[in-house]
Motif scaffolding. Structure first.
Motif, mmCIF file in Angstrom:
data_model
loop_
_atom_site.group_PDB
_atom_site.id
_atom_site.type_symbol
_atom_site.label_atom_id
_atom_site.label_comp_id
_atom_site.label_asym_id
_atom_site.label_seq_id
_atom_site.Cartn_x
_atom_site.Cartn_y
_atom_site.Cartn_z
ATOM 1 N N VAL A 221 43.052 19.499 74.065
ATOM 2 C CA VAL A 221 43.767 19.351 73.492
ATOM 3 C C VAL A 221 45.168 19.716 74.078
ATOM 4 O O VAL A 221 46.290 18.843 73.901
ATOM 5 N N GLY A 222 44.690 20.700 75.357
ATOM 6 C CA GLY A 222 46.020 20.858 76.267
ATOM 7 C C GLY A 222 47.088 22.296 75.719
ATOM 8 O O GLY A 222 46.191 23.253 75.015
ATOM 9 N N MET A 223 48.077 22.124 76.554
ATOM 10 C CA MET A 223 48.760 23.936 76.650
ATOM 11 C C MET A 223 49.451 23.987 75.332
ATOM 12 O O MET A 223 49.985 23.011 74.708
ATOM 13 N N LYS A 224 49.002 24.920 74.565
ATOM 14 C CA LYS A 224 49.914 25.132 73.994
ATOM 15 C C LYS A 224 50.328 27.116 73.408
ATOM 16 O O LYS A 224 49.987 28.029 74.064
ATOM 17 N N ASP A 225 51.242 27.703 72.627
ATOM 18 C CA ASP A 225 51.837 28.712 72.494
ATOM 19 C C ASP A 225 51.422 29.179 72.445
ATOM 20 O O ASP A 225 50.780 28.761 69.796
ATOM 21 N N MET A 226 50.704 30.609 71.784
ATOM 22 C CA MET A 226 49.416 31.010 70.557
ATOM 23 C C MET A 226 50.592 32.609 70.300
ATOM 24 O O MET A 226 50.753 33.316 71.640
ATOM 25 N N TYR A 227 50.124 33.044 69.529
ATOM 26 C CA TYR A 227 50.920 34.583 68.666
ATOM 27 C C TYR A 227 49.526 35.050 68.445
ATOM 28 O O TYR A 227 49.119 34.907 67.923
ATOM 29 N N LEU A 228 49.910 36.475 69.262
ATOM 30 C CA LEU A 228 48.286 38.278 68.718
ATOM 31 C C LEU A 228 48.975 37.974 67.089
ATOM 32 O O LEU A 228 50.500 38.521 66.484
ATOM 33 N N LEU A 229 48.108 37.806 66.628
ATOM 34 C CA LEU A 229 47.794 38.629 65.057
ATOM 35 C C LEU A 229 46.584 38.989 64.570
ATOM 36 O O LEU A 229 46.317 39.414 65.605
ATOM 37 N N HIS A 230 46.950 40.216 63.602
ATOM 38 C CA HIS A 230 45.408 40.985 62.946
ATOM 39 C C HIS A 230 45.233 40.220 62.223
ATOM 40 O O HIS A 230 45.081 38.721 61.506
ATOM 41 N N HIS A 231 43.537 40.325 62.465
ATOM 42 C CA HIS A 231 42.921 39.541 61.280
ATOM 43 C C HIS A 231 41.708 40.123 61.030
ATOM 44 O O HIS A 231 41.210 40.923 62.021
ATOM 45 N N GLU A 232 40.952 39.587 59.839
ATOM 46 C CA GLU A 232 40.295 40.974 59.567
ATOM 47 C C GLU A 232 38.880 40.869 60.455
ATOM 48 O O GLU A 232 38.601 41.465 60.069
ATOM 49 N N GLU A 233 37.691 39.715 61.586
ATOM 50 C CA GLU A 233 37.251 40.232 61.240
ATOM 51 C C GLU A 233 37.006 41.006 62.636
ATOM 52 O O GLU A 233 35.988 41.580 63.689
ATOM 53 N N ILE A 234 38.288 41.528 63.230
ATOM 54 C CA ILE A 234 38.114 41.620 64.594
ATOM 55 C C ILE A 234 38.050 43.665 64.086
ATOM 56 O O ILE A 234 37.228 44.505 64.671
ATOM 57 N N GLU A 235 38.081 43.676 62.533
ATOM 58 C CA GLU A 235 37.307 45.199 61.982
ATOM 59 C C GLU A 235 36.245 45.534 61.961
ATOM 60 O O GLU A 235 35.542 46.114 62.634
ATOM 61 N N SER A 236 35.164 44.254 61.327
ATOM 62 C CA SER A 236 34.023 43.709 60.989
ATOM 63 C C SER A 236 33.541 44.115 62.775
ATOM 64 O O SER A 236 32.180 44.581 62.953
ATOM 65 N N LEU A 237 34.343 43.110 64.089
ATOM 66 C CA LEU A 237 33.023 42.905 64.652
ATOM 67 C C LEU A 237 33.718 44.157 66.157
ATOM 68 O O LEU A 237 32.231 44.694 66.542
ATOM 69 N N ALA A 238 34.214 45.283 65.476
ATOM 70 C CA ALA A 238 34.899 46.071 66.561
ATOM 71 C C ALA A 238 33.740 47.571 66.409
ATOM 72 O O ALA A 238 33.485 48.518 67.336
ATOM 73 N N LEU A 239 32.567 47.438 64.708
ATOM 74 C CA LEU A 239 31.866 48.152 64.204
ATOM 75 C C LEU A 239 30.962 47.536 64.578
ATOM 76 O O LEU A 239 29.708 47.893 64.914
ATOM 77 N N ASN A 240 30.050 46.603 64.783
ATOM 78 C CA ASN A 240 28.917 45.354 64.531
ATOM 79 C C ASN A 240 28.675 44.654 66.456
ATOM 80 O O ASN A 240 27.471 45.057 66.242
ATOM 81 N N ILE A 241 29.576 44.828 67.251
ATOM 82 C CA ILE A 241 29.312 44.653 68.805
ATOM 83 C C ILE A 241 29.255 45.468 69.389
ATOM 84 O O ILE A 241 30.179 46.428 70.152
ATOM 85 N N PRO A 242 27.870 45.947 69.621
ATOM 86 C CA PRO A 242 27.911 46.937 70.686
ATOM 87 C C PRO A 242 28.961 47.029 72.064
ATOM 88 O O PRO A 242 29.067 45.613 72.104
#
Length: 400
Positions: A221-242
């Protein structure tokens, strides 16, 4: 083989129905249900002749649990695949509980009147689903969805513990409009306008909307600007990935999109608070959704590719290592195959695979589960088979 009831008939649902038809060894019957039954009928007419199974259609209000229950009792599906709005997750889950049918969705429940993206409402159903002897599979899209499967796969095959995850969602496509969204405008704008957040050292760190910007050189794809967002999988991964110390989610946006969004915010068009207009109560964001291009119409216009994946850093045998697992999807190839742009494709394919995992009892645990709580291997194999091949890169470029 069995029957799937698909609730919803937008762009993602269209892809999922196409993929269920391609997978007739598992799905020998499909019911498509929506508030607008004419859309279901049009999709049925398009696909029935080439499908080695039966397609039925139905009209249903997904906000009405009694209608949903009556539909499920009449159609008798083995799995309900919820591709309606996230506001309707709980009513569909209630209907599945009442009828004893497995449930799959692609996005967590959020109240319609407030921008809250949390799993707590659906996790509260765990004991009910367990007692009913049925499964609720949460977040079987791409992000959430495949990103969780990537995480489980990385942990199983590459790490003893994962300490850092950066989820990167890049849409390098161009649809030619000054401003349009590649998935439901209401959900997209609510997500982008909300405060950002990431998980670090056991707690949430909140940021202002679009406050944190990074650049990344995405493969193919190449160089792109990206921005930090809240996203729901963060919540479950924080609990389920040791071993997790930090999880962040970044999404790319072009300058035209951001400029238009800021203008709309400044004049109140992204508000979810009702206002009175000519004696009628309207929600500005819902009105804006009605006048923006339908994401399902963007397929023939969109060129370019998406790249969605996860960068993992952790330890294996006491040594630190980093890998990047990602998928690249071509908008034009998706349109040739199923008449859709790649954003809907990358959600609709995993939705079908999640339903397949439950239909075949490949994944079979009573209760409510996020996708990373199951064995990732059969899902990863199915991604390769059904159009979303993935790559693993060692020692990738990192995000600052």
């Amino acid at each position: 083989m069995g029957k799937v009831l698909i609730v919803g008939c937008g762009g993602v649902a269209s892809v999922a129905v196409h993929k269920c038809c391609q997978n007739s060894k598992v799905f020998d019957a499909i019911c498509i249900a929506s508030r607008t039954v004419s859309k279901c009928e049009a999709l049925k007419e398009k696909l029935q002749a080439s499908y080695n199974g039966t397609i039925t259609t139905a009209q249903v209000d997904a906000d009405n649990p009694e209608e949903l229950i009556a539909l499920i009792e009449r159609e008798k599906p083995d799995v309900v695949l919820n591709l309606a709005l996230p506001y309707q997750d709980l009513t569909i889950m209630d209907a599945c509980l009442a009828t004893g049918v497995d449930y799959v969705d692609t996005a967590n429940y959020e109240p319609e009147d407030t921008a809250k993206f949390e799993y707590k409402w659906q996790w509260a159903y765990r004991e009910k689903f367990e007692k009913a002897g049925i499964t609720a599979l949460l977040g079987s899209g791409f992000d959430p969805g495949v990103t969780g499967v990537f995480s489980a796969y990385a942990l199983k095959h590459y790490f003893d513990e994962i300490n850092y995850i950066d989820i990167l969602d890049c849409n390098g496509g161009d649809h030619g409009y000054p401003f349009a969204t590649n998935f439901n405008p209401e959900i997209n704008i609510r997500e982008v306008s909300a405060k950002g957040s990431y998980w670090e050292d056991g707690h949430w760190v909140e940021t202002e909307p679009m406050e944190i910007k990074r650049e990344y050189d995405f493969p193919e794809v190449g160089m792109k600007d990206m921005y930090l967002l809240h996203h729901e999988e963060i919540e479950s991964l924080a609990l389920n990935i040791p071993g997790i110390k930090r999880i962040r989610f970044f999404m790319t946006f072009g300058q035209s999109y951001l400029t238009h969004l800021k203008c709309l915010e400044n004049v109140g068009m992204t508000s979810i608070e009702p206002i009175m207009y000519e004696g009628k109560e309207i929600v500005p964001l819902q009105f804006l959704k009605a006048v923006l291009p339908d994401p399902a119409s963007l397929g023939p216009r969109t060129k370019g590719k998406t790249n969605i994946g996860c960068i993992f850093t952790g330890k294996k045998d006491g040594k630190e290592k980093t890998i990047y697992i990602y998928n690249v999807c071509d908008h034009e190839e998706c349109y040739k195959e199923v008449g859709s742009q790649a954003v809907a494709y990358t959600t609709g394919v995993p939705a079908m695979i999640g339903a397949m995992m439950l239909m075949t009892k490949t994944w079979d645990k009573d209760g409510v589960y996020n996708i990373e709580e199951f064995d990732p291997d059969p899902f990863m194999d199915a991604l390769n088979e059904f159009g979303l091949p993935w790559k693993v890169v060692e020692n990738p470029q990192m995000v600052d």
